[in-house]
Design a protein around this motif. Sequence first.
Motif, PDB file in Angstrom:
ATOM      1  N   GLY A 116     -26.568 -42.610  16.310  1.00 46.49           N
ATOM      2  CA  GLY A 116     -25.539 -42.879  17.316  1.00 46.49           C
ATOM      3  C   GLY A 116     -24.775 -41.634  17.713  1.00 46.49           C
ATOM      4  N   ALA A 117     -24.476 -40.788  16.726  1.00 43.94           N
ATOM      5  CA  ALA A 117     -23.747 -39.551  17.025  1.00 43.94           C
ATOM      6  C   ALA A 117     -24.577 -38.613  17.890  1.00 43.94           C
ATOM      7  N   VAL A 118     -25.854 -38.463  17.552  1.00 42.48           N
ATOM      8  CA  VAL A 118     -26.741 -37.602  18.337  1.00 42.48           C
ATOM      9  C   VAL A 118     -26.897 -38.152  19.753  1.00 42.48           C
ATOM     10  N   GLY A 119     -27.069 -39.471  19.858  1.00 46.80           N
ATOM     11  CA  GLY A 119     -27.168 -40.088  21.170  1.00 46.80           C
ATOM     12  C   GLY A 119     -25.924 -39.876  21.997  1.00 46.80           C
ATOM     13  N   GLY A 120     -24.759 -39.863  21.339  1.00 49.97           N
ATOM     14  CA  GLY A 120     -23.504 -39.636  22.048  1.00 49.97           C
ATOM     15  C   GLY A 120     -23.374 -38.236  22.589  1.00 49.97           C
ATOM     16  N   PHE A 121     -23.983 -37.269  21.908  1.00 51.38           N
ATOM     17  CA  PHE A 121     -23.909 -35.885  22.361  1.00 51.38           C
ATOM     18  C   PHE A 121     -24.876 -35.575  23.502  1.00 51.38           C
ATOM     19  N   THR A 122     -25.970 -36.327  23.585  1.00 51.30           N
ATOM     20  CA  THR A 122     -27.062 -35.912  24.468  1.00 51.30           C
ATOM     21  C   THR A 122     -27.226 -36.758  25.726  1.00 51.30           C
ATOM     22  N   GLY A 123     -26.286 -37.690  25.983  1.00 52.69           N
ATOM     23  CA  GLY A 123     -26.334 -38.432  27.232  1.00 52.69           C
ATOM     24  C   GLY A 123     -27.409 -39.506  27.265  1.00 52.69           C
ATOM     25  N   LEU A 124     -27.867 -39.848  28.466  1.00 49.76           N
ATOM     26  CA  LEU A 124     -28.799 -40.963  28.640  1.00 49.76           C
ATOM     27  C   LEU A 124     -30.109 -40.791  27.871  1.00 49.76           C
ATOM     28  N   PRO A 224     -16.057 -36.502  26.681  1.00 46.90           N
ATOM     29  CA  PRO A 224     -16.295 -35.440  25.687  1.00 46.90           C
ATOM     30  C   PRO A 224     -15.787 -35.848  24.306  1.00 46.90           C
ATOM     31  N   VAL A 225     -16.511 -35.475  23.277  1.00 48.17           N
ATOM     32  CA  VAL A 225     -16.199 -35.705  21.864  1.00 48.17           C
ATOM     33  C   VAL A 225     -16.220 -37.194  21.518  1.00 48.17           C
ATOM     34  N   ALA A 226     -15.539 -38.024  22.313  1.00 53.18           N
ATOM     35  CA  ALA A 226     -15.492 -39.456  22.016  1.00 53.18           C
ATOM     36  C   ALA A 226     -16.878 -40.059  22.021  1.00 53.18           C
ATOM     37  N   GLY A 227     -17.794 -39.479  22.789  1.00 48.64           N
ATOM     38  CA  GLY A 227     -19.149 -40.016  22.873  1.00 48.64           C
ATOM     39  C   GLY A 227     -19.830 -40.113  21.537  1.00 48.64           C
ATOM     40  N   ALA A 228     -19.811 -39.044  20.775  1.00 54.18           N
ATOM     41  CA  ALA A 228     -20.476 -39.040  19.473  1.00 54.18           C
ATOM     42  C   ALA A 228     -19.792 -39.997  18.508  1.00 54.18           C
ATOM     43  N   LEU A 229     -18.450 -40.009  18.538  1.00 58.55           N
ATOM     44  CA  LEU A 229     -17.710 -40.901  17.643  1.00 58.55           C
ATOM     45  C   LEU A 229     -17.987 -42.355  17.984  1.00 58.55           C
ATOM     46  N   CYS A 230     -18.008 -42.653  19.280  1.00 62.33           N
ATOM     47  CA  CYS A 230     -18.271 -44.027  19.709  1.00 62.33           C
ATOM     48  C   CYS A 230     -19.671 -44.458  19.321  1.00 62.33           C
ATOM     49  N   ALA A 232     -21.624 -43.359  16.938  1.00 60.73           N
ATOM     50  CA  ALA A 232     -21.736 -43.524  15.489  1.00 60.73           C
ATOM     51  C   ALA A 232     -21.043 -44.796  15.025  1.00 60.73           C
ATOM     52  N   SER A 233     -19.821 -45.048  15.530  1.00 62.70           N
ATOM     53  CA  SER A 233     -19.057 -46.222  15.106  1.00 62.70           C
ATOM     54  C   SER A 233     -19.733 -47.513  15.540  1.00 62.70           C
ATOM     55  N   LEU A 234     -20.232 -47.529  16.780  1.00 67.03           N
ATOM     56  CA  LEU A 234     -20.891 -48.726  17.281  1.00 67.03           C
ATOM     57  C   LEU A 234     -22.120 -49.066  16.456  1.00 67.03           C
ATOM     58  N   ASN A 235     -22.932 -48.080  16.165  1.00 72.21           N
ATOM     59  CA  ASN A 235     -24.153 -48.338  15.399  1.00 72.21           C
ATOM     60  C   ASN A 235     -23.836 -48.895  14.018  1.00 72.21           C
ATOM     61  N   ALA A 236     -22.846 -48.303  13.356  1.00 65.01           N
ATOM     62  CA  ALA A 236     -22.464 -48.777  12.022  1.00 65.01           C
ATOM     63  C   ALA A 236     -21.932 -50.204  12.086  1.00 65.01           C
ATOM     64  N   ALA A 237     -21.138 -50.498  13.122  1.00 62.97           N
ATOM     65  CA  ALA A 237     -20.578 -51.847  13.261  1.00 62.97           C
ATOM     66  C   ALA A 237     -21.663 -52.865  13.580  1.00 62.97           C
ATOM     67  N   PHE A 238     -22.585 -52.510  14.470  1.00 61.01           N
ATOM     68  CA  PHE A 238     -23.676 -53.416  14.793  1.00 61.01           C
ATOM     69  C   PHE A 238     -24.518 -53.724  13.558  1.00 61.01           C
ATOM     70  N   LEU A 239     -24.812 -52.705  12.771  1.00 63.17           N
ATOM     71  CA  LEU A 239     -25.604 -52.911  11.555  1.00 63.17           C
ATOM     72  C   LEU A 239     -24.877 -53.865  10.611  1.00 63.17           C
ATOM     73  N   SER A 240     -23.574 -53.643  10.400  1.00 62.63           N
ATOM     74  CA  SER A 240     -22.800 -54.527   9.515  1.00 62.63           C
ATOM     75  C   SER A 240     -22.795 -55.958  10.034  1.00 62.63           C
ATOM     76  N   HIS A 241     -22.615 -56.096  11.343  1.00 57.52           N
ATOM     77  CA  HIS A 241     -22.579 -57.433  11.934  1.00 57.52           C
ATOM     78  C   HIS A 241     -23.911 -58.160  11.766  1.00 57.52           C
ATOM     79  N   TYR A 242     -25.003 -57.511  12.155  1.00 58.13           N
ATOM     80  CA  TYR A 242     -26.291 -58.200  12.117  1.00 58.13           C
ATOM     81  C   TYR A 242     -26.754 -58.467  10.681  1.00 58.13           C
ATOM     82  N   ARG A 243     -26.389 -57.604   9.756  1.00 63.36           N
ATOM     83  CA  ARG A 243     -26.674 -57.893   8.345  1.00 63.36           C
ATOM     84  C   ARG A 243     -25.948 -59.162   7.914  1.00 63.36           C
TER      85      ARG A 243
END
Length: 281
Positions: A116-124, A224-230, A232-243
Amino acid sequence: MSAGSANELAPLTLDSACITELQQALERVETGRGVLVRLADLMGGAVGQAAMLGMRTLGLAPTLQAKLQATAEAAIRRAFDLAVVGMDRPHDVSAEASAGGTWRDPALKAAVTVSGAVGGFTGLPGLVADVGFTTMAIMREIARIARENGEDLSTEASRVACLEVFALRAFPFGAKKGPAEESELGYFSARAMLRGRPVVMLVSEVATHYGLGLSRKFALQMMPVAGALCGASLNAAFLSHYRAVAQAHFTIRRLEREYGPEVRRTAADLKAHAASQAREA
């Protein structure tokens, strides 16, 4: 909990251990959903704040939204086809759980967070790769939980049940108008709505809601910057939810294979008892 009439066979009743299991499973549904609700509030606040700052780039063009929708559908379809590879054969799941449980959870969480963090840095382009990897990781985890609860992943019914974990998110569990509509019974109602739908329709249903989440995620990742944080946070939350939802879903399906409709009746009794205690408190 149901005695049955004199001229009918009384249904099997859940023992105390199974009732505890059911209660914990239903609580997991709400716990997992709570993670997403809190994150949605956070994302909504971030979008609103960005709008106040005049960041009009958060409005996504229809063509881009369509591309994100197509990305979501392709990721879910691929994950559905590939997640059960190697899991559709008999396996000692107790040995797997004891051997892999200590490292699997933190390793998987770290992997989807980094993605998620890498995806946030690199755009679409990064988002597309991130969505493919994370969706596969989550679906694989759902399949593992299904197998640990006795599902035969070589059957279409069990594979569809894995997809239902994604689809259940499309329906509201919580209620605003009364206890009869609240999370436990909402879960059973959502399953009833999904029952009998072709896989193609389920994939489309899931992708529609998944795509909406991706649109918001991508909008925030343009900051800027918020992309990577968002990301990463979204992916972790989605994983917790679906588990959480998968653990609940397949625990309840396992109990239903043994006790049938009595599981839902017991859930209703648990909800009524909890509501009664809340009124007395």
